[in-house]
Design an enzyme around this catalytic site. Structure first.
Site, PDB file in Angstrom:
ATOM      1  N   SER A 196      47.604  45.546  52.514  1.00 17.18           N
ATOM      2  CA  SER A 196      46.592  44.409  52.160  1.00 17.18           C
ATOM      3  C   SER A 196      47.216  43.247  51.791  1.00 17.18           C
ATOM      4  CB  SER A 196      45.854  45.073  50.673  1.00 17.18           C
ATOM      5  OG  SER A 196      47.204  45.636  49.908  1.00 17.18           O
ATOM      6  N   HIS A 203      49.687  41.297  46.778  1.00 13.29           N
ATOM      7  CA  HIS A 203      48.481  40.406  47.356  1.00 13.29           C
ATOM      8  C   HIS A 203      49.169  39.153  47.239  1.00 13.29           C
ATOM      9  CE1 HIS A 203      45.263  43.645  46.551  1.00 13.29           C
ATOM     10  NE2 HIS A 203      45.879  43.975  47.437  1.00 13.29           N
TER      11      HIS A 203
END
Length: 318
Positions: A144, A195
């Protein structure tokens, strides 16, 4: 940190179904290889999750540098895999056709390693600033972070406009940051630093020196960011229309061919929201029929991509 044992990998089945709906022949080669690699490592993990996850303690202090390569390719469970690779699918289709396969492969490889490096720096800085050693032991896996970096690139190549996040209009240039916060409000089990590292790497490419450094290194390897599919050059103008232009180095006449914009081919007729809704419904059903429920690794697929697709399709139809 151990991968949860599940009788049926519902997320994996849903992912494979989506890939076949798109059609393997419609997926650019590097994107397809990235999907295959993530699936292969999920089915055949090289190491247990605790031995492949990325942390300051394990990677930097204990010099286990291979975790920089292993952590992006390992996922906690099938739903973690699904949300990440489903996002890879459409981002790869968009970006690989724009950047060319070789450059996109270069970007993916660089982002995968660099996102891990930035993650380690962030965790180390927070641990030292707050005098909290637990941050050095915090371990993360998954693709991610790379996806956030690719999202920054996608927003850079499609600037302007607003996206709807949780019912609020957000300018494109701020969308990644708002999504970063929103994800961790609703899915606190995700890696905030991972992230954030992806966003920073994306900004280093679009606003900083990373792209020029990569181009300089690529020049030594004999290719550059201008490389596209053989015989074609991608074009994009400020009005939002795009397509492919046949390129003839010896002066043959040029002409434009509009790139197909039938995104139903890629999504089986479902929008991102509809795909997410189906996935969550399947997840809730699966949770009710299994003893071990999936952790909150659900990657927030915002409606911005569907809005952009509709806008581009409208321009093409004019």
């Amino acid at each position: 940190m151990q991968r949860r044992s599940r009788g049926i990998n519902t997320g994996l089945i849903l992912l494979l179904s989506q890939i076949f709906h798109v059609g393997i022949n419609n997926i650019p080669p590097v994107t397809l290889a990235t999907l295959a690699l993530n699936i292969w490592f999920f089915l055949n993990p090289q190491k247990p999750l605790y031995s492949s996850c990325l942390s300051v303690e394990k990677c930097y202090q204990q010099r286990d540098w291979q975790r920089l390569l292993l952590s992006p390719l390992h996922h906690a469970d099938d739903w973690h895999l699904y949300f990440n690779t489903a996002s890879v699918l459409w981002k790869g289709i968009n970006l690989e056709r724009r950047l060319g396969s070789r450059w996109f492969a270069y970007v993916i490889t660089t982002f995968s390693v660099l996102t891990g490096v930035v993650y380690l720096l962030l965790q180390f800085a927070v641990a030292e600033f707050m005098d909290e050693p637990d941050f050095k032991r915090s371990c993360a896996v998954g693709f991610s972070g790379v996806l956030f970096a690719l999202k920054v690139l996608n927003n850079h190549y499609c600037p302007g406009g607003f996206v709807n996040i949780l019912g609020f209009p957000v300018p494109n240039r701020f969308a990644c940051w708002v999504e970063l916060v929103a994800i961790h409000l609703f899915s606190p089990g995700t890696s905030f630093a991972g992230h954030q590292a992806g966003i920073l790497v994306g900004l280093m490419y679009t606003q900083g020196p990373l792209k020029k450094i990569m181009e300089a290194c690529a020049g030594l390897g004999g290719f550059s960011s201008s490389v596209g599919y053989p015989g074609q050059q991608y074009y994009f103008n400020s009005s939002g229309s795009s397509g492919y232009q046949d390129y003839y180095p010896h002066g043959r006449p040029d002409h434009y061919e509009e790139a197909p914009r039938n995104y139903d081919t890629y999504t089986a007729g479902l929008s991102e929201e509809e795909q997410l809704e189906r996935a969550l419904q399947a997840s809730l059903w699966d949770r009710g029929h299994t003893r071990n429920s999936p952790p909150p690794y659900g990657f927030h697929l915002s409606p911005e991509e569907e809005m952009r697709r509709q806008r581009l399709h409208r321009f093409d139809s004019q």
